[in-house]
Enzyme design. Structure first.
Site, PDB file in Angstrom:
ATOM      1  N   ASP A  11       0.861  -1.179   0.000  1.00  0.00           N
ATOM      2  CA  ASP A  11       0.000   0.000   0.000  1.00  0.00           C
ATOM      3  C   ASP A  11       0.896   1.227   0.000  1.00  0.00           C
ATOM      4  O   ASP A  11       1.667   1.439   0.934  1.00  0.00           O
ATOM      5  CB  ASP A  11      -0.894  -0.027   1.255  1.00  0.00           C
ATOM      6  CG  ASP A  11      -2.129   0.840   1.077  1.00  0.00           C
ATOM      7  OD1 ASP A  11      -2.076   1.804   0.280  1.00  0.00           O
ATOM      8  OD2 ASP A  11      -3.138   0.559   1.747  1.00  0.00           O
ATOM      9  N   ASP A 105      -2.696   2.196  -6.226  1.00  0.00           N
ATOM     10  CA  ASP A 105      -1.635   2.268  -5.216  1.00  0.00           C
ATOM     11  C   ASP A 105      -1.590   1.049  -4.301  1.00  0.00           C
ATOM     12  O   ASP A 105      -0.965   1.092  -3.257  1.00  0.00           O
ATOM     13  CB  ASP A 105      -1.819   3.521  -4.354  1.00  0.00           C
ATOM     14  CG  ASP A 105      -2.936   3.359  -3.347  1.00  0.00           C
ATOM     15  OD1 ASP A 105      -3.984   2.801  -3.724  1.00  0.00           O
ATOM     16  OD2 ASP A 105      -2.757   3.770  -2.190  1.00  0.00           O
ATOM     17  N   GLU A 106      -2.235  -0.039  -4.699  1.00  0.00           N
ATOM     18  CA  GLU A 106      -2.371  -1.155  -3.779  1.00  0.00           C
ATOM     19  C   GLU A 106      -2.414  -2.467  -4.549  1.00  0.00           C
ATOM     20  O   GLU A 106      -3.038  -2.541  -5.602  1.00  0.00           O
ATOM     21  CB  GLU A 106      -3.702  -0.979  -3.046  1.00  0.00           C
ATOM     22  CG  GLU A 106      -3.723  -1.463  -1.649  1.00  0.00           C
ATOM     23  CD  GLU A 106      -5.106  -1.269  -1.062  1.00  0.00           C
ATOM     24  OE1 GLU A 106      -5.676  -2.284  -0.649  1.00  0.00           O
ATOM     25  OE2 GLU A 106      -5.600  -0.133  -1.041  1.00  0.00           O
TER      26      GLU A 106
END
Length: 517
Positions: A11, A105-106
């Site tokens: 993350d 983003d993960e």
DNA sequence: TCTGGGGTCCTAGGACCC
DNA sequence: TCTGGGGTCCTAGGACCC
């Protein structure tokens, strides 16, 4: 569950805000808030400095400004975030072929399937190396969770934030989860949290004690059963790398509620066109058309219609959305409109002879405003679409403006400075070089001249129509090094379409209502 | 000066079919 | 012809996630 902590969850920390700080040296260490800047905007991401003032995701922008009046407020630049995201995903791909992105983003990574870890020590090493690589390539920090299941890996990365790594040793899950609040578990949001609290359960241990039957009674079959398993630390979900999208939708919240029925209809048409554009870019078609309406009082309803076969024809989607609109009461005002398509299929219009013929009589007499004559209908289109489709830049919420055809009674205001030069976007000046838009309005643009590698820069103000000043693509956050992943944003893109837009707008300078700042 | 935009999954009722 | 049950599709809404 596996016996070694070989599922990794990454993350990125405050991703949008951190990318902006990396791109804009003068913002480092300062509160930065990224989100919609209109009167109804909300926060997408707040930097850690801004969070200290109480600003967080999904908060109304107006409230954020009250809490942190001196923060920098920026619109999201998805082209930049997508480029950084591709660099990160490329690094994950080196660890394993099994990478499951959850957002820009993960992502989850199955280290075991990639042969990059098979026990605690090797998983730890892979996680730390990944964090170093991400920082070296992107200049940003990411937090890593390592565990024997997806759920625990994700809880681990949350605990690791910011800029850390947490490994949860298999076997310790229940002891770790027990005292945590129920909201820690994925799938427990505000409603379920309240529900459980009213039933006297606030910790994960209490869920486990309650037993499966009780949770199913409270929350329903699927939710109750899965929550019970999670509370025991049981989670067998596999990391899945490729998942086909099941729906495509677009929606707009308007700065002020719409009351004019005709205007509502034209907005629905435009949304239908945008939806079909995205559908086609993905090489898909869909069978069910969904209209979404949020009214002045925030009550939201959807109406859907299933066609006889899938379509990617803008006319067909417009017509269906228009029919659905007729069944909705819009008196009082419309806050949001959305058009979506579900029941996606892989084929496109050519396969639809029968459908096309059947629909022909119903087709609108005028061509859609946004005919895509560039792409021949032949076989080549699908093959090249992928390369061209990457360039769509999502710039906040563009509200009015004709669709470009110029026809119709909708007034087309001149493109004002703040739309030609959106706050936060990169520019280049012939004399002063690279910079970014710090502010704009009243036909002027204020630029700070700095770039990722530079020292904090100085500010200058220009006329919005200064020929020496132009919008530019995002720069890499870290200078490219041989052998490292390339910077996706620098790949050739379609010619800037903002040119033709602004030409059209500028010619009408003295004309109708220009927005007053 | 309250509440974005893009998704996923689940539930529940009614239609329809066997 | 007084009454069953299962399966699938469609529609609408709600919760949740980033």
């Amino acid at each position: 569950m596996r016996s070694a902590p070989t599922i990794l969850h990454l993350d990125m920390d405050a991703f949008f805000a951190a990318a902006e700080q990396a791109a804009k040296p003068s913002l480092r260490g300062k509160p930065v808030v990224v989100g919609g800047l209109g009167p109804r905007g909300v926060v997408s991401t707040a930097s850690y400095e801004a969070r200290r003032f109480g600003v967080h995701s999904a908060m109304p922008m107006a409230q954020a400004r009250r809490l942190a009046p001196n923060a920098a407020y920026l619109v999201p630049r998805f082209a930049l975030y997508r480029a950084v995201s591709e660099q990160v995903m490329e690094l994950l791909g080196r660890l394993s072929p099994l990478v499951e992105p959850l957002s820009l983003d993960e992502a989850f990574v199955d280290l075991e399937a990639g042969g990059s870890a098979d026990d605690t020590a090797s998983a730890l090493a892979a996680g730390e190396r990944l964090r170093r690589d991400i920082r070296a390539v992107t200049g940003l920090s990411g937090s890593v969770g390592l565990a024997g299941s997806k759920m625990l890996a994700k809880i681990g990365s949350e605990q690791a934030k910011p800029d850390g790594l947490v490994l949860i040793e298999p076997g310790t899950e229940r002891a770790l989860l027990g005292p945590m609040p129920v909201r820690t578990l994925p799938g427990v949001g505000p409603a379920t949290g309240d529900h459980l609290r009213r039933a006297g359960m606030t910790t994960v241990a209490e869920l486990a004690e309650a037993g499966e039957d009780e949770l199913v009674r409270l929350l329903g079959k699927a939710h109750g059963a899965s929550l019970y398993r999670m509370a025991l630390g049981r989670d067998d979900r596999a990391v899945v790398s490729e998942r086909d999208a099941k729906s495509v939708s677009v929606e707009d919240t308007f700065d002020v509620d719409l009351h004019d029925r005709v205007r509502v209809r034209t907005e629905v048409d435009r949304l239908a066109d945008r939806c079909v554009e995205r559908l086609r870019a993905a090489g898909r078609s869909g069978r069910t058309v969904v209209l979404k309406v949020r009214r002045y009082d925030f009550s939201t309803l959807t109406r859907s219609e299933t066609l006889r076969g899938p379509t990617d024809d803008p006319g067909v989607v417009r017509e269906a959305a228009g029919r659905l609109l007729e069944s909705v009461d819009t008196t009082g005002g419309v806050r949001l409109l959305g058009v979506g398509v579900t029941g996606l299929a892989d084929f496109t219009q050519e396969d639809l002879f029968a459908q096309a013929a059947a629909e022909e009589s119903a087709a609108a007499p005028h061509a859609p405003a946004d005919e895509r004559e560039r792409e021949p209908v032949g076989a080549g289109a699908a093959g090249t679409a992928g390369a061209a489709s990457g360039g769509v830049v999502g710039v906040g919420t563009a509200v009015p403006g004709g669709a470009g055809s110029g026809g119709g009674p909708v007034e087309v205001p001149e493109a004002p400075a703040e739309r030609r030069f959106p706050a936060g976007h990169d520019v280049r000046h012939r004399e002063f070089g690279a910079g970014w838009v710090q502010g704009s309005g009243v036909r002027r643009v204020t630029v700070r001249f700095e770039e990722p590698g530079s020292a904090p820069g100085r500010v200058r103000t220009f006329w919005a129509d200064d020929p020496d000043l132009e919008l530019s693509e995002p720069l890499p956050l870290v200078p490219a090094v041989a052998g490292q992943s390339s910077w996706p944003a620098s790949r050739p893109k379609s010619r800037s379409e903002s040119r033709s837009d602004s030409d059209a707008g500028r010619s009408g300078d003295s004309g109708s209502g220009r927005a007053r700042p």
